[in-house]
Design a protein around this motif. Structure first.
Motif, PDB file in Angstrom:
ATOM      1  N   HIS A 147       0.799  -1.232   0.000  1.00  0.00           N
ATOM      2  CA  HIS A 147       0.000   0.000   0.000  1.00  0.00           C
ATOM      3  C   HIS A 147       0.831   1.281   0.000  1.00  0.00           C
ATOM      4  O   HIS A 147       0.330   2.338  -0.382  1.00  0.00           O
ATOM      5  N   HIS A 148       2.087   1.206   0.428  1.00  0.00           N
ATOM      6  CA  HIS A 148       2.867   2.433   0.584  1.00  0.00           C
ATOM      7  C   HIS A 148       4.225   2.409  -0.123  1.00  0.00           C
ATOM      8  O   HIS A 148       4.519   3.308  -0.910  1.00  0.00           O
ATOM      9  N   VAL A 149       5.035   1.421   0.141  1.00  0.00           N
ATOM     10  CA  VAL A 149       6.382   1.395  -0.452  1.00  0.00           C
ATOM     11  C   VAL A 149       6.312   1.234  -1.963  1.00  0.00           C
ATOM     12  O   VAL A 149       6.932   1.997  -2.711  1.00  0.00           O
ATOM     13  N   ASP A 150       5.553   0.257  -2.435  1.00  0.00           N
ATOM     14  CA  ASP A 150       5.467   0.004  -3.881  1.00  0.00           C
ATOM     15  C   ASP A 150       4.832   1.168  -4.636  1.00  0.00           C
ATOM     16  O   ASP A 150       5.102   1.374  -5.820  1.00  0.00           O
ATOM     17  N   GLY A 152      -7.418   6.507  11.387  1.00  0.00           N
ATOM     18  CA  GLY A 152      -7.578   6.197   9.970  1.00  0.00           C
ATOM     19  C   GLY A 152      -6.265   5.838   9.320  1.00  0.00           C
ATOM     20  O   GLY A 152      -6.062   6.050   8.122  1.00  0.00           O
ATOM     21  N   SER A 153      -5.372   5.268  10.086  1.00  0.00           N
ATOM     22  CA  SER A 153      -4.006   4.996   9.615  1.00  0.00           C
ATOM     23  C   SER A 153      -3.901   3.828   8.657  1.00  0.00           C
ATOM     24  O   SER A 153      -2.982   3.764   7.849  1.00  0.00           O
ATOM     25  N   HIS A 154      -4.817   2.865   8.750  1.00  0.00           N
ATOM     26  CA  HIS A 154      -4.673   1.571   8.107  1.00  0.00           C
ATOM     27  C   HIS A 154      -3.282   1.023   8.481  1.00  0.00           C
ATOM     28  O   HIS A 154      -2.963   0.927   9.667  1.00  0.00           O
ATOM     29  N   VAL A 155      -2.425   0.695   7.501  1.00  0.00           N
ATOM     30  CA  VAL A 155      -1.127   0.096   7.816  1.00  0.00           C
ATOM     31  C   VAL A 155       0.030   1.070   7.569  1.00  0.00           C
ATOM     32  O   VAL A 155       1.177   0.656   7.391  1.00  0.00           O
ATOM     33  N   HIS A 156      -0.274   2.356   7.590  1.00  0.00           N
ATOM     34  CA  HIS A 156       0.739   3.372   7.287  1.00  0.00           C
ATOM     35  C   HIS A 156       1.610   3.632   8.526  1.00  0.00           C
ATOM     36  O   HIS A 156       1.368   4.567   9.294  1.00  0.00           O
ATOM     37  N   ILE A 157       2.641   2.839   8.696  1.00  0.00           N
ATOM     38  CA  ILE A 157       3.471   2.882   9.909  1.00  0.00           C
ATOM     39  C   ILE A 157       4.678   3.810   9.792  1.00  0.00           C
ATOM     40  O   ILE A 157       5.486   3.881  10.720  1.00  0.00           O
ATOM     41  N   THR A 158       4.791   4.552   8.719  1.00  0.00           N
ATOM     42  CA  THR A 158       5.932   5.454   8.545  1.00  0.00           C
ATOM     43  C   THR A 158       6.148   6.400   9.733  1.00  0.00           C
ATOM     44  O   THR A 158       7.306   6.636  10.101  1.00  0.00           O
ATOM     45  N   PRO A 159       5.090   6.971  10.332  1.00  0.00           N
ATOM     46  CA  PRO A 159       5.347   7.875  11.456  1.00  0.00           C
ATOM     47  C   PRO A 159       6.197   7.257  12.566  1.00  0.00           C
ATOM     48  O   PRO A 159       6.978   7.955  13.213  1.00  0.00           O
ATOM     49  N   SER A 160       6.071   5.959  12.768  1.00  0.00           N
ATOM     50  CA  SER A 160       6.847   5.300  13.823  1.00  0.00           C
ATOM     51  C   SER A 160       8.337   5.197  13.498  1.00  0.00           C
ATOM     52  O   SER A 160       9.134   4.883  14.381  1.00  0.00           O
ATOM     53  N   LEU A 161       8.700   5.460  12.271  1.00  0.00           N
ATOM     54  CA  LEU A 161      10.121   5.474  11.912  1.00  0.00           C
ATOM     55  C   LEU A 161      10.767   6.794  12.321  1.00  0.00           C
ATOM     56  O   LEU A 161      11.985   6.866  12.507  1.00  0.00           O
ATOM     57  N   ILE A 162       9.943   7.833  12.479  1.00  0.00           N
ATOM     58  CA  ILE A 162      10.443   9.173  12.793  1.00  0.00           C
ATOM     59  C   ILE A 162      10.106   9.588  14.225  1.00  0.00           C
ATOM     60  O   ILE A 162      10.926  10.214  14.904  1.00  0.00           O
ATOM     61  N   PHE A 163       8.910   9.255  14.680  1.00  0.00           N
ATOM     62  CA  PHE A 163       8.460   9.656  16.014  1.00  0.00           C
ATOM     63  C   PHE A 163       8.406   8.434  16.929  1.00  0.00           C
ATOM     64  O   PHE A 163       7.849   7.401  16.554  1.00  0.00           O
ATOM     65  N   ARG A 164       8.936   8.585  18.114  1.00  0.00           N
ATOM     66  CA  ARG A 164       9.064   7.435  19.011  1.00  0.00           C
ATOM     67  C   ARG A 164       7.711   6.890  19.475  1.00  0.00           C
ATOM     68  O   ARG A 164       7.518   5.685  19.568  1.00  0.00           O
ATOM     69  N   GLU A 165       6.760   7.777  19.768  1.00  0.00           N
ATOM     70  CA  GLU A 165       5.491   7.323  20.340  1.00  0.00           C
ATOM     71  C   GLU A 165       4.332   7.677  19.423  1.00  0.00           C
ATOM     72  O   GLU A 165       4.028   8.858  19.227  1.00  0.00           O
ATOM     73  N   SER A 209     -10.704   1.245  11.664  1.00  0.00           N
ATOM     74  CA  SER A 209     -11.788   0.271  11.778  1.00  0.00           C
ATOM     75  C   SER A 209     -11.720  -0.790  10.679  1.00  0.00           C
ATOM     76  O   SER A 209     -12.537  -1.714  10.673  1.00  0.00           O
ATOM     77  N   PHE A 210     -10.765  -0.663   9.755  1.00  0.00           N
ATOM     78  CA  PHE A 210     -10.668  -1.607   8.638  1.00  0.00           C
ATOM     79  C   PHE A 210     -10.407  -3.007   9.173  1.00  0.00           C
ATOM     80  O   PHE A 210      -9.475  -3.225   9.960  1.00  0.00           O
ATOM     81  N   LYS A 211     -11.185  -3.943   8.750  1.00  0.00           N
ATOM     82  CA  LYS A 211     -11.151  -5.307   9.277  1.00  0.00           C
ATOM     83  C   LYS A 211      -9.752  -5.935   9.160  1.00  0.00           C
ATOM     84  O   LYS A 211      -9.130  -5.902   8.101  1.00  0.00           O
ATOM     85  N   GLY A 212      -9.279  -6.484  10.243  1.00  0.00           N
ATOM     86  CA  GLY A 212      -8.024  -7.223  10.229  1.00  0.00           C
ATOM     87  C   GLY A 212      -6.770  -6.400  10.416  1.00  0.00           C
ATOM     88  O   GLY A 212      -5.670  -6.959  10.478  1.00  0.00           O
ATOM     89  N   THR A 213      -6.909  -5.071  10.524  1.00  0.00           N
ATOM     90  CA  THR A 213      -5.717  -4.234  10.656  1.00  0.00           C
ATOM     91  C   THR A 213      -4.976  -4.516  11.963  1.00  0.00           C
ATOM     92  O   THR A 213      -3.751  -4.405  12.024  1.00  0.00           O
ATOM     93  N   ASP A 214      -5.719  -4.916  12.989  1.00  0.00           N
ATOM     94  CA  ASP A 214      -5.074  -5.239  14.259  1.00  0.00           C
ATOM     95  C   ASP A 214      -4.070  -6.380  14.114  1.00  0.00           C
ATOM     96  O   ASP A 214      -3.047  -6.419  14.794  1.00  0.00           O
ATOM     97  N   LYS A 215      -4.361  -7.284  13.181  1.00  0.00           N
ATOM     98  CA  LYS A 215      -3.448  -8.411  12.928  1.00  0.00           C
ATOM     99  C   LYS A 215      -2.088  -7.909  12.437  1.00  0.00           C
ATOM    100  O   LYS A 215      -1.029  -8.417  12.819  1.00  0.00           O
ATOM    101  N   PHE A 216      -2.128  -6.900  11.572  1.00  0.00           N
ATOM    102  CA  PHE A 216      -0.905  -6.314  11.039  1.00  0.00           C
ATOM    103  C   PHE A 216      -0.059  -5.724  12.163  1.00  0.00           C
ATOM    104  O   PHE A 216       1.164  -5.902  12.209  1.00  0.00           O
TER     105      PHE A 216
END
Length: 208
Positions: A10-13, A38-51, A57-64
């Motif tokens: 969803h993001h890198v490619d 509304g982040s879905h799987v967009h984890i980029t902020p965690s690469l820059i900000f510690r917390e 609410s998208f189904k299954g995102t918690d699994k990711f």
């Protein structure tokens, strides 16, 4: 460590990690705690900000977010020294987050509707709302007396963004007609067409 599959898809490619935006924000402002509804799987902020607190609410995102691969990727690619802290809520951002208080320096709103309105209670006074106008969140913030436009940002490449605080009076000027009401924006979920449109906007919360 391989890229988490959904993040890659969803993001890198798509060259849409927006790493340059978060680097620019980190350089310009003092940001310690981030909320990303509304982040879905967009984890980029965690690469820059510690917390960072994520919610979707998208189904299954918690699994990711529970996947060890996700945690390992953040751990190995973070740009700060202390261990990362991140948490995910599998819920609609319009429902209350009972565990959260008015504790965030930054709320991120990207292509997920009226995030700024739904969660502004968790943003500190002086905290920032970083949003675009794809679903009208910037337009909604512009009508909200609790928010003040303090900067705009432009995207040149996925790893290159600029932030400007100059000539802000040139922005948020409708191309035609009277400003729509808050109710009209809620109904249409379409941003106001402005005479000048940057990639996104940075608003400061000026009221408690």
């Amino acid at each position: 460590m391989p890229l988490p599959k959904l993040y890659k898809k969803h993001h890198v490619d798509k060259e849409h990690t927006s790493i340059g935006l978060f680097e620019a924000l980190d350089k310009k402002y003092t940001i310690k705690k981030v909320f990303y509804p509304g982040s879905h799987v967009h984890i980029t902020p965690s690469l820059i900000f510690r917390e960072v607190i994520y919610a979707d609410s998208f189904k299954g995102t918690d699994k990711f977010f529970k996947d060890k691969e996700t945690a390992a990727f953040i751990e190995q690619n973070r740009k700060y020294t202390a261990p990362p802290v991140f948490r995910f809520y599998q819920q609609d951002y319009n429902t209350p987050f009972e565990e959260l208080g008015k504790e965030f320096d930054l709320v991120i709103s990207q292509y997920a509707g009226f995030v700024g309105q739904a969660v502004k209670a968790y943003l500190k006074k002086g905290g920032l709302l970083v949003c675009n106008n794809s679903h009208g969140d910037a337009s909604m913030a512009s009508l909200d007396p609790d928010f003040e436009l303090v900067a705009v940002y432009r995207r040149y490449a996925d790893n290159k963004f600029s932030i400007s605080e100059k000539n802000l009076e040139d922005y948020l000027i409708p191309k035609q007609g009277a400003l729509p009401s808050r109710e009209q924006l809620l109904k249409t979920m379409r941003g106001i067409a402005y005479t000048k449109s940057p990639s996104g906007y940075i608003f400061k919360k000026i009221n408690e």
